[in-house]
Design a protein around this motif. Structure first.
Motif: not given
Length: 140
Positions: A5, A29, A32, A34, A80
């Motif tokens: 995460n 990616k 997902n 950060e 992100t």
């Protein structure tokens, strides 16, 4: 593949730190995650040395040169990305920040911009790898 995460990527503006970012982007990616780019300002070690405005300005310029391209690269890849800065000894600051931020993984370049080139790993990546309990991916 493990689910990540939060991924920490120490940045110093070197080619190797950008290679670390590239790998972090691939991982982020897929899960997902950060990415947080972390730049450490080098503060005077000797007691009594005043941290002058020129030193602060120089440090800020170096931080922008390290973080700006990393942010652009991550955004272009659709990852992100956020960034933080710290001050002090790079290795210990990375370890402390990673633990406090509850990161799942640290992705670090094998060598940065430091003067001494160790045989296989840079002193910062070596320190981080041995002093943290968080998984570390060292990218050569």
């Amino acid at each position: 593949m493990a689910k990540f995460n939060k991924i920490l990527v120490p940045l110093d503006g070197s080619t190797n730190s950008m290679r670390g970012l590239d790998r972090a982007i691939e991982i982020a990616k897929k899960s997902n995650a950060e990415i947080t780019g972390f730049y450490v300002f080098h503060l005077p070690i000797t007691a009594g040395i005043k941290y002058t405005q020129k030193m602060k300005d120089d440090a800020q310029t170096k931080a922008v040169k390290a973080i700006g391209p990393a942010m652009n690269k991550a955004q272009k890849a659709g990852a992100t990305f956020k960034y933080k800065t710290g001050g002090g000894n790079t290795g210990s600051e990375v370890v402390k920040f990673a633990q406090q931020g509850k990161f799942d993984m640290i992705v670090i370049g094998a060598r940065g911009v430091g003067g001494a080139k160790e045989a296989f790993l840079g002193s910062t990546s070596n320190y981080v790898m041995h002093k943290t309990k968080i998984p570390v991916l060292v990218v050569k």
